[in-house]
Design a protein around this motif. Structure first.
Motif, mmCIF file in Angstrom:
data_model
loop_
_atom_site.group_PDB
_atom_site.id
_atom_site.type_symbol
_atom_site.label_atom_id
_atom_site.label_comp_id
_atom_site.label_asym_id
_atom_site.label_seq_id
_atom_site.Cartn_x
_atom_site.Cartn_y
_atom_site.Cartn_z
ATOM 1 N N UNK A 250 0.818 -1.213 0.000
ATOM 2 C CA UNK A 250 0.000 0.000 0.000
ATOM 3 C C UNK A 250 0.849 1.259 0.000
ATOM 4 N N UNK A 251 1.875 1.288 0.842
ATOM 5 C CA UNK A 251 2.735 2.472 0.909
ATOM 6 C C UNK A 251 3.468 2.671 -0.411
ATOM 7 N N UNK A 252 4.018 1.599 -0.965
ATOM 8 C CA UNK A 252 4.739 1.705 -2.238
ATOM 9 C C UNK A 252 3.800 2.189 -3.346
ATOM 10 N N UNK A 253 2.578 1.652 -3.360
ATOM 11 C CA UNK A 253 1.628 2.030 -4.403
ATOM 12 C C UNK A 253 1.206 3.489 -4.272
ATOM 13 N N UNK A 254 0.902 3.918 -3.049
ATOM 14 C CA UNK A 254 0.449 5.290 -2.846
ATOM 15 C C UNK A 254 1.566 6.291 -3.153
ATOM 16 N N UNK A 255 2.806 5.963 -2.765
ATOM 17 C CA UNK A 255 3.918 6.857 -3.083
ATOM 18 C C UNK A 255 4.173 6.896 -4.590
ATOM 19 N N UNK A 256 4.010 5.753 -5.259
ATOM 20 C CA UNK A 256 4.147 5.700 -6.710
ATOM 21 C C UNK A 256 3.103 6.586 -7.389
ATOM 22 N N UNK A 257 1.848 6.441 -6.985
ATOM 23 C CA UNK A 257 0.782 7.212 -7.631
ATOM 24 C C UNK A 257 0.880 8.698 -7.312
#
Length: 476
Positions: free
Chosen positions: A271-278
């Motif tokens: 979740x953290x990786x995805x949110x930072x990516x987006x």
């Protein structure tokens, strides 16, 4: 809300994440790029291809340093603590801030030395410093904040970034420091907040959670908590910290590799990786890349485009302030999902207006409105930094911060390199790509991300137990 708490928040963000925003925006001002080549007044459009590549490298080297600094967050936090207090005795704080101060000196003297290389080295050092700051500051703020206002104080970190951007835009005006004589001072100003931070932070307490959970010093944790809360009645918070410590009593502080292998935090990491990516790939940087084109199409004169940029920066700051006020009222989830949804809608409007701006005279005004609308959506969702601090237990929080910030900086760098080619190949339709990112991010937040408002760190961790397919930790 007490004076020590407010002072800790202000000094921490102004000496750290403020500089992140400042150094992103300051090189986009006309003065530095106009005067750095041969240190004479030239138009950017007259630069040779090799000089443009060199200037692009000068700008992007900042994100390379940011990647190094962000991935180093876990090591520094594990070894030295949460950025304040006794750190000055071990030199970690001095080393961290010295990167900023040395960078400021190099940029401030680059004109006298007739050296663009000094600016490149300085921006690399400042990038490392900013990478550390974006990883450590949200951790520290999340751990010293009362549960009821943890979200609001967490957003202060993002707010300071927007204030840094606006400050750079204001100081870059030709009436202030945006001239051939004063631009070195404009670049060197970044050292002032670091000097302020060095003077004040040694007198502030360390993170109470770090003291009790990581170092087993309940006596020092109690003293720090009493100072931050302004009352001796801190038994509830101490008890909650003890419960978290007991739940992970057999677990040492984890490294990045250990966290990546830990099944109990698998979905938190995803979740953290995805949110930072987006956050990086949703198009916010593209909006700023397009600013001059949009303003020019709208008939804004070249001399006044800087003032228009200041107006956009002001909207960014204002809406981030609004998000501070709403964070602990509406919650993280609705702001994050709503922010992405709003940004996605204005990606559609932007695509339409850019396609029609040569056919309809007034449509360029819609382009400007689209920029403002997109920024409103983005500014309403400064949640990724808060979630990085909230979704993890004490043992995995520093390493998780390294991962999240590393992803953010990596795609910041990637977009800076790739976007010009996307813009050339897709034209105005490039915003349809960002629309897809915003739509996917909205769906992910609605389906996967739990609401963390008003929850303890242990309660938040337990929300992921079923999804991670692990047993809920037992309290001792």
């Amino acid at each position: 809300v007490t004076f020590p708490l407010v002072l800790a928040v202000i000094v921490t963000v102004m000496g750290s994440t403020f500089q992140y925003g400042y150094n992103i925006a300051v090189v986009n001002a006309p003065a530095p790029v106009n005067y750095c080549f041969n240190f004479a007044v030239v138009e950017v459009t007259t630069l040779s291809d090799s000089d443009l590549i060199l200037w692009s490298f000068t700008v992007s080297i900042y994100t390379v340093g940011g990647m190094i600094g962000s991935f180093s967050t876990g090591f520094f936090v594990k070894k030295f603590g949460r950025y304040v207090g006794y750190l000055i005795q071990k030199g970690a704080l001095l080393v961290s801030n010295s990167l900023s101060i040395v960078g400021a000196i190099l940029m401030g003297t680059s004109k006298a030395a007739n050296s663009l290389e000094m600016i490149i080295i300085a921006r690399f050092l400042l990038g490392i410093f900013a990478g550390l700051a974006t990883g450590v500051v949200p951790l520290y703020l999340g751990e010293i904040s009362p549960k009821a206002i943890r979200g609001a104080l967490g957003v202060i970190s993002q707010l300071s970034i927007t204030i840094g951007i606006l400050t750079a835009q204001l100081l870059s005006l030709k009436e202030v420091l945006g001239t051939a004589e004063l631009w070195p001072i404009l670049l060197a100003f970044t050292g002032v907040p670091s000097a302020m931070q060095l003077c004040v932070l040694p007198f502030l307490p360390e993170s109470p959670r770090c003291l009790l959970i990581d170092r087993d010093r309940e006596d020092l944790a109690r003293k720090a908590l009493i100072k931050f809360r302004g009352t001796s009645d801190v038994a509830v918070e101490i008890r909650e910290m003890r419960h978290e410590a007991e739940a992970q009593a057999s677990t040492d502080q984890l490294s990045v590799l250990e966290v990546l292998k830990d099944q109990s935090v698998r979905w938190q990491i995803i979740s953290i990786a995805f949110i930072q990516f987006t956050q990086q790939m949703c198009g916010i940087n593209a909006i700023f890349f397009y600013l001059n084109t949009i303003f020019e199409a709208a008939g804004v004169a070249g001399d006044t485009q800087n003032y228009a940029s200041v107006g956009v920066g002001t909207v960014n700051v204002f809406m981030t302030v609004i998000s501070v006020l709403l964070m602990d009222r509406l919650g993280r989830k609705i702001l994050l999902a709503g922010g992405y949804a709003i940004a996605g809608v204005f990606c559609i409007v932007m695509t339409i207006s850019l396609n029609l701006q040569d056919q309809i005279s007034w449509i360029s005004n819609l382009s400007i409105a689209s920029v403002i609308g997109f920024i409103i959506g983005f500014a309403l969702s400064p949640v990724p930094w808060i979630l990085t601090a909230e979704l993890f237990r004490q043992s995995s929080r520093p390493a998780a911060s390294s991962i999240g910030c590393g992803v953010n900086w990596t795609f910041n760098f990637a977009l800076a390199l790739v976007f010009p080619f996307m813009q050339k190949g897709m034209g105005p339709y490039v915003f349809l790509f960002f629309l897809c990112i915003c739509a996917i991010a909205t769906a992910y937040v609605v389906i996967i991300i739990p609401e963390t408002k008003g929850k303890t760190f242990q309660e938040i961790n337990n929300m992921f137990v079923k999804r991670n397919k692990v047993k809920e930790p037992e309290m001792m």
